[in-house]
Scaffold this motif. Structure first.
Motif, PDB file in Angstrom:
ATOM      1  N   ASP A  44       0.556  -1.577  -0.301  1.00 49.70           N
ATOM      2  CA  ASP A  44       1.170  -2.722   0.384  1.00 49.70           C
ATOM      3  C   ASP A  44       2.150  -3.442  -0.538  1.00 49.70           C
ATOM      4  N   ASN A  48       5.950  -4.059   0.307  1.00 48.31           N
ATOM      5  CA  ASN A  48       6.490  -5.425   0.312  1.00 48.31           C
ATOM      6  C   ASN A  48       7.671  -5.563  -0.636  1.00 48.31           C
ATOM      7  N   SER A  51      10.724  -4.180   1.145  1.00 51.08           N
ATOM      8  CA  SER A  51      11.247  -5.107   2.151  1.00 51.08           C
ATOM      9  C   SER A  51      11.905  -6.309   1.488  1.00 51.08           C
TER      10      SER A  51
ATOM     11  N   ASP B  44      13.238  -1.925   6.510  1.00 54.64           N
ATOM     12  CA  ASP B  44      11.943  -2.393   7.015  1.00 54.64           C
ATOM     13  C   ASP B  44      11.145  -1.234   7.620  1.00 54.64           C
ATOM     14  N   SER B  51       3.395   1.436   4.493  1.00 47.14           N
ATOM     15  CA  SER B  51       2.153   0.679   4.733  1.00 47.14           C
ATOM     16  C   SER B  51       1.282   1.386   5.762  1.00 47.14           C
TER      17      SER B  51
END
Lengths: 210, 210
Positions: A44, A48, A51, B44, B51
């Motif tokens: 994750d 992250n 992004s 994204d 994820s």
């Protein structure tokens, strides 16, 4: 080929990695399987970071380099020569030049070079703001430091045509035999340019490169 | 070295990419700069795929292969020989064997091989469930198809010790000179094994490999 994967989630992740330059589907699968073996929280964090870097990164409003602030550290540094502008393609070139410790002016990051093959024209690059900078009369020298490729040369020439009329001195970085290279292994174009653009020997004594 | 990047978001993203196997900081920076040039929605999508694959992927409850469902397509296929169990390291090996179209049994994915150097012991692998499968008496043959490395051989031997007492036939895939390879270029261990484990010639006539 996609149906070879036993899961659409795997297929999607492999497909996304394989879009990255230099990464094929075999490497992409290896990377995804590596991620499957990591902790969920670590994966994750990876997602992250990807992004965040795209969504939240800022660009310096003066030089267009990547920055955490509106004005980057280099442009904000009062000790630097604000009249010198070194035109580069991207942040990697800024980092490369900074690491030489031979330049104390500011940068102007184009964000690429003109490349019709890749659909990149002058309007896609930060050239208008470069012209504004030169037109404002604050620049005493513009140093073109783009790659010696067809795209780099095209971009150099395009910029030259745009800003030459303002009368500011325009220079370009020296091309020649690399330090440490043997003459016999230099390609003839490079060796030829290094002869045509030879410099007074005593000038080399001033450089404290190492 | 981190302070060389002009942004902590860039630093973080590069650091995350550089954790991937075979990707150094220079490549990582190149990949991140590539992502910065893509549409936000595409980046994204990339982050979400990463994820999702880690958080939502399922593993088949029979063979432990990656799957979108509780039972993978192979284990759910009634036409396959459910008594044959081929033990492999990971999904890539399943895909490699499936692509040969020479195997019609089920798989058992260990999820790795025993590797003390990497801190991977038998308890980290799907070996208990393999023993359960064999102990239940439903398997007529266990085929060991791990890599011919020290770790693969160690794991083969460990599995053999665990399941031999159930009396089920345990085989291993043939090692020998690769099809299409010239003898003189084969390494001596492989050539030696291919001699020791030679097979009746008429047996080769039955294989319709191509």
């Amino acid at each position: 080929m996609n149906s070879q994967y036993p899961s659409h989630l795997l297929d999607e992740a492999v497909g996304q990695f394989a879009k990255l330059p230099g990464i094929g589907r075999k490497t992409a699968l290896r990377l995804v399987l590596h991620l499957l073996r990591q902790e969920k929280s670590d994966v994750d964090a990876f997602a992250n970071a990807i992004s965040a870097v795209r969504n939240d990164i800022k660009y310096c409003h003066i030089c267009h380099n990547i920055s955490d602030t509106d004005t980057c550290d280099i442009c904000a540094d009062e000790k630097r020569n604000r009249a010198q502008v070194c035109v580069v393609e991207n942040v990697r070139d800024v980092m490369a030049i900074e690491s030489t410790r031979q330049y104390n002016g500011l940068y102007h990051v184009l964000g690429g070079v003109i490349s019709p093959m890749d659909g990149i024209g002058p309007d896609d690059l930060n050239i208008d703001s470069l012209e504004d900078k030169v037109a404002s009369g604050k620049a005493s020298e513009v140093i073109l430091a783009l790659s010696t490729t067809m795209e780099g040369d095209t971009t150099n020439f395009y910029i030259y045509k745009r800003i030459a009329r303002y009368g500011v001195p325009i220079t370009t970085i020296a091309r020649g035999v690399a330090v440490g290279d043997e003459l016999e292994y230099a390609d003839e174009v490079t060796l030829g340019r290094s002869l045509v653009n030879r410099i007074p020997f005593d000038q080399t004594l001033r450089v404290n490169a190492y």
